[in-house]
Design a protein around this motif. Structure first.
Motif, PDB file in Angstrom:
ATOM      1  N   PHE A 135       0.828  -1.197   0.000  1.00 54.12           N
ATOM      2  CA  PHE A 135       0.000   0.000   0.000  1.00 54.12           C
ATOM      3  C   PHE A 135       0.870   1.256   0.000  1.00 54.12           C
ATOM      4  N   GLU A 136       0.635   2.130  -0.961  1.00 52.79           N
ATOM      5  CA  GLU A 136       1.297   3.428  -0.958  1.00 52.79           C
ATOM      6  C   GLU A 136       0.574   4.370   0.003  1.00 52.79           C
ATOM      7  N   ASP A 137       1.258   5.424   0.413  1.00 51.16           N
ATOM      8  CA  ASP A 137       0.688   6.411   1.328  1.00 51.16           C
ATOM      9  C   ASP A 137      -0.524   7.081   0.684  1.00 51.16           C
ATOM     10  N   THR A 138      -1.669   7.000   1.336  1.00 55.55           N
ATOM     11  CA  THR A 138      -2.901   7.568   0.785  1.00 55.55           C
ATOM     12  C   THR A 138      -2.861   9.094   0.709  1.00 55.55           C
ATOM     13  N   LYS A 139      -1.929   9.717   1.423  1.00 60.26           N
ATOM     14  CA  LYS A 139      -1.833  11.181   1.412  1.00 60.26           C
ATOM     15  C   LYS A 139      -1.199  11.711   0.128  1.00 60.26           C
ATOM     16  N   SER A 143      -1.720   7.955  -5.726  1.00 62.14           N
ATOM     17  CA  SER A 143      -1.217   6.749  -5.060  1.00 62.14           C
ATOM     18  C   SER A 143      -2.173   5.575  -5.255  1.00 62.14           C
ATOM     19  N   GLY A 144      -1.700   4.386  -4.913  1.00 56.89           N
ATOM     20  CA  GLY A 144      -2.494   3.178  -5.079  1.00 56.89           C
ATOM     21  C   GLY A 144      -1.856   2.010  -4.363  1.00 56.89           C
ATOM     22  N   LYS A 145      -2.243   0.822  -4.764  1.00 58.75           N
ATOM     23  CA  LYS A 145      -1.696  -0.389  -4.146  1.00 58.75           C
ATOM     24  C   LYS A 145      -1.209  -1.364  -5.208  1.00 58.75           C
ATOM     25  N   SER A 185      -5.195   2.139  -8.726  1.00 56.60           N
ATOM     26  CA  SER A 185      -5.346   3.506  -8.232  1.00 56.60           C
ATOM     27  C   SER A 185      -6.388   3.574  -7.126  1.00 56.60           C
ATOM     28  N   TYR A 186      -6.063   4.275  -6.018  1.00 53.28           N
ATOM     29  CA  TYR A 186      -7.037   4.481  -4.947  1.00 53.28           C
ATOM     30  C   TYR A 186      -8.224   5.308  -5.439  1.00 53.28           C
ATOM     31  N   ASN A 187      -7.954   6.312  -6.257  1.00 56.27           N
ATOM     32  CA  ASN A 187      -9.001   7.242  -6.673  1.00 56.27           C
ATOM     33  C   ASN A 187      -9.947   6.655  -7.711  1.00 56.27           C
TER      34      ASN A 187
END
Length: 252
Positions: A135-139, A143-145, A185-187
């Motif tokens: 997991f990459e930093d959500t800030k 970012s994503g995983k 991608s988280y987004n």
């Protein structure tokens, strides 16, 4: 009829070869699960040439997306979970173009196999397979995983400790730590292929134009692979020297 009969010897040889390959391993997952396999993934040196010489550990090579953009992946720490010894906590960084991202997550070993027959019978050697999720930093923007599966080769040394298996380093097609999966991608939830490994990259399609070793195709040199190619040029040329400096740079 004669043509059909002529195929039988070839079919027999093919089936025999397949049987030798599939029967050349023993499942040691239960027996070896408490062994620490972290040195397979992290460390500065490894033995090769029948353990006569040590080599510096190379950085993995990898690509991101369908256009084979080069991606760098570096594990800073890999620590075995004492409560679940088949899982490992991982902390590291990735670099895509000029963007460096921190990630943390886990490697989970599904299976540990040991080879019955191999070139160095004085050692135990085998493979581990499993899954990973980082997991990459959500800030951070964009970012994503990362998630997928891996296959790694191990060796048990004279002290019965696990090491990175580089014994066949000189052989054509040598590879280790093959990671194959996606970045999500988280987004947006969009997925991109992201594969990496030591010396070769799994499922690298027409990116890898090499025979005995990895060699990037010319059509993808502008996707971050130019310095990788240039490092093998004339050592007296400035371009080669600069490429070698960049390839050895501790960007993490």
């Amino acid at each position: 009829m004669n043509k059909i009969l002529a195929l039988f010897p070839l079919l027999f040889l093919a089936l025999s070869s397949f049987a030798q390959t599939t029967n050349n391993s023993i499942d040691k997952t239960v027996e070896y699960k408490k062994l620490d396999f972290s040195p397979v993934f992290i460390g500065d040196e490894f033995y090769s040439d029948n353990r006569r010489e040590k080599y510096n550990r190379v950085e993995p090579i990898g690509y991101f997306g369908g256009n084979y953009q080069r991606v760098f992946v570096h594990f800073i720490s890999v620590i075995q979970d004492q409560e679940n010894p088949l899982e490992y906590f991982v902390y590291g960084k990735t670099k895509l173009k000029d963007n460096v991202s921190v990630f943390q997550g886990k490697l989970a070993i599904d299976k540990i196999i040991e080879f019955k027959r191999h070139e160095f019978p004085e050692f135990n050697r085998g493979e581990i397979t499993g899954k990973y999720i980082f997991f990459e930093d959500t800030k951070n923007n964009g970012s994503g995983k990362f998630e997928g599966q891996f296959t790694s080769s191990w060796l048990q040394n004279e002290e019965e400790k696990v090491e990175y298996d580089g014994m066949m380093l000189a052989a054509d097609g040598f590879s280790n730590n093959q990671f194959e999966g996606v970045w999500i991608s988280y987004n947006s939830g969009k997925e991109y292929i992201c594969n990496w490994g030591d010396y070769r990259i799994p499922n690298s399609g027409d990116l890898d134009n090499g025979a005995g070793e990895f060699f990037p195709s010319k059509e993808y040199l502008n996707k971050g692979w130019q310095t990788y190619l240039d490092q093998y040029g004339d050592p007296s040329e400035a371009k080669t020297k600069r490429a070698r400096e960049l390839e050895k740079e501790n960007w993490w």
